[in-house]
Scaffold this motif. Structure first.
Motif, PDB file in Angstrom:
ATOM      1  N   THR A 223       0.826  -1.213   0.000  1.00 42.22           N
ATOM      2  CA  THR A 223       0.000   0.000   0.000  1.00 42.22           C
ATOM      3  C   THR A 223       0.851   1.249   0.000  1.00 42.22           C
ATOM      4  N   ARG A 224       1.898   1.263   0.830  1.00 41.60           N
ATOM      5  CA  ARG A 224       2.786   2.429   0.885  1.00 41.60           C
ATOM      6  C   ARG A 224       3.485   2.636  -0.457  1.00 41.60           C
ATOM      7  N   ASP A 227       1.074   4.144  -2.915  1.00 39.30           N
ATOM      8  CA  ASP A 227       0.855   5.557  -2.606  1.00 39.30           C
ATOM      9  C   ASP A 227       2.040   6.408  -3.066  1.00 39.30           C
ATOM     10  N   ASP A 228       3.263   5.913  -2.835  1.00 36.16           N
ATOM     11  CA  ASP A 228       4.447   6.651  -3.272  1.00 36.16           C
ATOM     12  C   ASP A 228       4.456   6.822  -4.788  1.00 36.16           C
ATOM     13  N   ALA A 230       1.872   6.743  -6.775  1.00 41.06           N
ATOM     14  CA  ALA A 230       0.777   7.634  -7.177  1.00 41.06           C
ATOM     15  C   ALA A 230       1.190   9.095  -7.051  1.00 41.06           C
ATOM     16  N   ARG A 231       1.960   9.421  -6.018  1.00 41.32           N
ATOM     17  CA  ARG A 231       2.418  10.796  -5.845  1.00 41.32           C
ATOM     18  C   ARG A 231       3.366  11.230  -6.963  1.00 41.32           C
TER      19      ARG A 231
END
Length: 254
Positions: A223-224, A227-228, A230-231
């Motif tokens: 998940t992390r 998210d990274d 996606a940023r």
């Protein structure tokens, strides 16, 4: 494998890393890894129409698979001199027409200045061994190197620290009168994983040589990692269901 050599965390691999491992990697692990990279990435690489980017090429298993499965140019990024030497030696044995499709970049990707050079990028057995700072430098470099609509396939790092030491013995291999072997031990060390690899060469009942090299790994949850990414402009690849690979795309339109 492309970890950072044991020591204080740094932002990128030392170009002189793998001085020990480069001698033993191919004989102990390459056949297994060749089958694995074909299984994990082969069908995606076969669909490449612009180019393939091999991030952390090592001794060349993804690079050679990409040459076999596609007809496009391949960019092999490998900053570690010892691994790159093995890679170039392997490429030297190829027919000239195949060899002409490969460009070897002796830097980290953010120094290679690649822009929209590939529509498929593979990061195999590498991300786990990059510090958070190195990953933060890698994601925008991949985004720049991928054409819009391109796909990034990466092998995720371990999600958690090991609760106890994990030991894996590498199958021994005979070369003439000598037998090569190794053992990998992973152990928690604060917020990182220390991976120690012990190598040996035996002649008959006698150990002729022993060597050790240690590396750091940084565990991160899936998940992390998503998210990274996606940023930095990546989105999950629709329809990809293989849990062994994290697949994202650089959207064609944002």
């Amino acid at each position: 494998m492309h970890p950072v050599i044991t020591g204080a965390p740094v932002s990128r691999p030392d170009p002189d890393s793998y001085a020990v491992t480069a001698e033993f990697y191919d004989i102990l692990q390459a056949d297994r890894d060749a089958a694995r990279v074909h299984d994990l990435y082969g069908r995606h690489v076969a669909r490449a129409r612009l180019g393939v980017l091999d991030i952390g090429a090592g001794t060349g298993r993804v690079t050679l698979m990409s040459l076999a499965e596609s007809a496009v140019g391949v960019h092999a990024v490998e900053p570690a001199r010892a691994m790159r030497t093995s890679l170039l030696t392997r490429l030297a044995t190829l027919p000239a027409r195949q060899r002409e499709r490969v460009t070897v970049h002796p830097y980290a990707l953010d120094e290679a200045a690649l822009y929209a050079a590939a529509d498929v990028a593979v990061c195999h057995n590498t991300v786990a061994c990059l510090s958070p700072a190195a990953r933060d430098a890698l994601w925008p470099a991949i985004h720049a190197a991928l054409a819009p609509g391109g796909t990034l396939l990466l092998e995720p790092p371990p999600a958690l620290l090991p609760p106890r030491d994990v030991v894996r013995r590498l199958p021994e291999q005979r070369v003439g009168a000598h037998v090569y072997g190794g053992r990998m031990t992973m152990s928690a060390a604060g917020y990182r994983i220390r991976t120690r690899v012990d190598y040996w060469v035996r002649g008959g009942r006698h150990v002729l040589r022993e060597h050790t090299e240690s590396f750091w790994m940084w565990p991160t949850s899936r998940t992390r990692l998503i998210d990274d990414l996606a940023r930095h402009g990546f989105a999950p690849l629709p329809g990809h269901g293989d849990p062994r690979v994290l697949a994202v795309t650089r959207p064609a339109h944002r």
